[in-house]
Design an enzyme around this catalytic site. Structure first.
Site, PDB file in Angstrom:
ATOM      1  N   SER A   1       2.831  -0.254  18.722  1.00 34.97           N
ATOM      2  CA  SER A   1       1.464  -0.707  18.965  1.00 34.97           C
ATOM      3  C   SER A   1       1.329  -1.220  20.387  1.00 34.97           C
ATOM      4  O   SER A   1       2.310  -1.338  21.110  1.00 34.97           O
ATOM      5  CB  SER A   1       1.098  -1.816  17.979  1.00 34.97           C
ATOM      6  OG  SER A   1       1.636  -3.039  18.435  1.00 34.97           O
ATOM      7  N   LYS A   2       0.094  -1.528  20.728  1.00 32.72           N
ATOM      8  CA  LYS A   2      -0.226  -2.008  22.070  1.00 32.72           C
ATOM      9  C   LYS A   2       0.655  -3.169  22.512  1.00 32.72           C
ATOM     10  O   LYS A   2       0.926  -3.342  23.690  1.00 32.72           O
ATOM     11  CB  LYS A   2      -1.680  -2.485  22.082  1.00 32.72           C
ATOM     12  CG  LYS A   2      -2.643  -1.490  22.698  1.00 32.72           C
ATOM     13  CD  LYS A   2      -3.981  -2.172  22.887  1.00 32.72           C
ATOM     14  CE  LYS A   2      -5.093  -1.179  22.579  1.00 32.72           C
ATOM     15  NZ  LYS A   2      -6.377  -1.784  22.364  1.00 32.72           N
ATOM     16  N   ARG A   3       1.041  -3.990  21.539  1.00 27.48           N
ATOM     17  CA  ARG A   3       1.844  -5.165  21.878  1.00 27.48           C
ATOM     18  C   ARG A   3       3.210  -4.794  22.463  1.00 27.48           C
ATOM     19  O   ARG A   3       3.818  -5.552  23.190  1.00 27.48           O
ATOM     20  CB  ARG A   3       2.020  -6.059  20.644  1.00 27.48           C
ATOM     21  CG  ARG A   3       1.306  -7.376  20.756  1.00 27.48           C
ATOM     22  CD  ARG A   3       1.249  -8.061  19.411  1.00 27.48           C
ATOM     23  NE  ARG A   3       0.509  -7.231  18.459  1.00 27.48           N
ATOM     24  CZ  ARG A   3       0.807  -7.115  17.169  1.00 27.48           C
ATOM     25  NH1 ARG A   3       1.848  -7.766  16.686  1.00 27.48           N
ATOM     26  NH2 ARG A   3       0.076  -6.367  16.363  1.00 27.48           N
TER      27      ARG A   3
ATOM     28  N   GLY B   1       3.822  -2.283  24.498  1.00 28.42           N
ATOM     29  CA  GLY B   1       3.731  -1.712  25.840  1.00 28.42           C
ATOM     30  C   GLY B   1       2.607  -0.687  25.841  1.00 28.42           C
ATOM     31  O   GLY B   1       1.763  -0.695  24.946  1.00 28.42           O
TER      32      GLY B   1
END
Ligand code: GLU
Length: 478
Positions: free
Chosen positions: A251-253, A255
């Site tokens: 997920s975005k978290r 990277g």
């Protein structure tokens, strides 16, 4: 004839996982002389994002994953945008209603909510309780005539085991008791993904549905729909999830996950594709470096593996370096040039950049590296790396360097070889190691303790620039 499709929903940017799915579709079509179709699945009107289609198309185009047929491109099985096919879905769902394979459901959102709350309090499955499944024809007609809002649901049979053969996962079975009476048409008149995808895959003559594993549990509904319509289902190929190091879905978290962000950071599309392809597939031997054409030749859908793959950011960077080194200096300079402006830096002259690229060859892993990692190629250093000064700038340095700078200034040709010879001869004459000069000279001309080959770098900078920087350093440093 193999016909495959990539069917993104325009809910934002293209995710790297989406690009991998598109790539597998593309590779299968190219490898087997088939067709690759792009379909836009925009039936969930609440999740639409403006310009998402354009951004998806741009990302695919950048990656070189070009469809043969589909949205924007056209073809004879269109339209390829689901919101333009509503009449088709309505006609199809009418057949299911007529044959008692689907039914109108008038349950209000409030009723559904309290039903679910009750079921979950009892610890039971929160699937629809089939409240409207047994309404009489008359009642349905009456409520429709009154204009009550409704959805259309499919009737899931009791006590059935639904089995299909997935190309990646082999035989997969689901008990029908665990499948919800899926909504096919929503209150807004739009179909759900399930109805639209099945109808379109059939009408567009798709032979292989290659998609992410998250759709595996929807497949029994699709299999039943094919059966209800009397259609032959396509082969299903569910490709494994891409996960982070802790085993969770990427997920975005973790990277960057959008294709666009990799483009902006200076990655090459061929490196991203090579890397993504190997997440979930391998050629059966040790090879790792592939161009897109080589992937077309090597790829086979049967070798896609079941288990999830960890997205290794370091590996991607490494692969990008490999793909950069496979390109000519001119090509790299051409690709790197626009990044200067994007990074708010003055773009160098093209021929000069070609030389920088050459000197930086072993050190650059991103197209942006020429702009960010070696500012000294474009401007005189304003400061000198503190740790390197401490370590390399000795009491003897000043004297040695002042003398050598004048020799350098007078040097006949200014080539890496002649500069090196001049430096080594001088060191010998002074009975000091060459390192006593090499390190402080690098510091003076670049401001840095490390960098590419010093003598090649100096040739690119030119005599006048090197002498100026040496004199400046002698002024500034103790
Ligand atoms: N529209 C779906 C998505 O965005 C595609 C699923 C499929 O390929 O069937 O993931």
């Amino acid at each position: 004839m193999v016909r495959v499709r990539f069917a993104p929903s325009p809910t934002g940017y293209l995710h790297v996982g989406g690009l991998r799915t598109a790539l597998y579709n593309y590779l299968m079509a190219r490898g087997l002389g088939g067709q690759f179709i792009l379909r836009i699945e925009d039936t969930d009107r609440t999740r639409l994002v403006e310009d998402a289609v354009e951004s998806l198309l741009n990302s695919l185009k950048w990656a070189g994953i070009t469809p043969d047929e589909g949205a924007v491109i056209g073809g004879d099985k269109g339209p390829y945008v689901q919101s333009e096919r509503l009449d088709i879905y309505h006609k199809m769902v009418q057949k299911l209603l007529d044959e008692d394979k689907a039914y109108y459901c008038f349950c209000t959102p409030e009723r559904l909510e309290s039903m679910r709350a009750e079921l979950s309090a009892k610890g039971e499955s929160t699937a629809y309780d089939r409240h409207c499944r047994s309404l009489s024809k008359e009642e349905v007609q009456e409520r429709l005539a009154k204009g009550e809002p409704y959805v259309i649901r499919m009737k899931i049979p009791d006590n059935r085991t639904i089995t299909f053969n997935d190309v990646v996962r082999g035989e997969v079975s689901f008990e029908s008791s665990l499948v919800d009476d899926q909504v096919l048409i929503k209150t807004d008149g739009f179909p759900t993904y399930h109805l639209a995808a099945v109808v379109d895959d059939h009408l567009m003559e798709i032979t292989h549905v290659i998609r992410g594993e998250e759709w595996l549990s929807s497949t029994p509904k699709h299999i039943l729909l094919y059966e209800y319509f009397g259609w032959e289902p396509p082969r299903f190929v569910h490709v494994p999830l891409i996960i982070n190091e802790s085993g969770k879905k990427l997920s975005k978290r973790d990277g960057d996950v959008s294709v666009e962000s990799y483009r902006e950071k200076g990655y090459l599309p061929e490196a991203l594709l090579n890397f993504l392809c190997l997440l979930g597939w391998n050629p059966g031997d040790e090879r790792e470096f592939f161009t897109l054409d080589e992937l077309v030749k090597a790829f086979s859908i049967e070798r896609v593996r079941k288990s999830a793959s960890v997205f290794d950011f370091g590996k991607l960077l490494y692969m990008n370096g490999l793909h950069m080194r496979a390109k000519s200096n001119e090509e790299l300079a051409r690709l790197a040039l626009p990044f200067f402006e994007k990074l708010g830096k003055k773009a160098p002259d093209f021929d000069y950049l070609v030389k920088v690229v050459e000197v930086m060859a072993e050190r650059a892993n991103l197209l942006t590296d020429y702009a960010t990692e070696a500012p000294y190629f474009y401007e005189d250093p304003q400061e000198y790396e503190e740790a390197a000064v401490k370590k390399r700038w000795k009491p003897v340095t000043h004297g040695l360097l002042s003398e050598w700078t004048e020799l350098l200034n007078a040097l006949e040709d200014f080539t890496p070889e002649s500069i090196e010879k001049c430096l080594r001869d001088f060191a010998q004459s002074k009975e000091v190691g060459a390192g006593q000069l090499i390190h402080p000279v690098r510091l003076a001309v670049s401001g840095c303790g490390n960098g590419p080959s010093l003598f090649h770098m100096m040739e690119v900078l030119g005599r006048e620039c090197c002498v100026r920087r040496l004199r400046k350093a002698l002024e500034v440093l103790p």
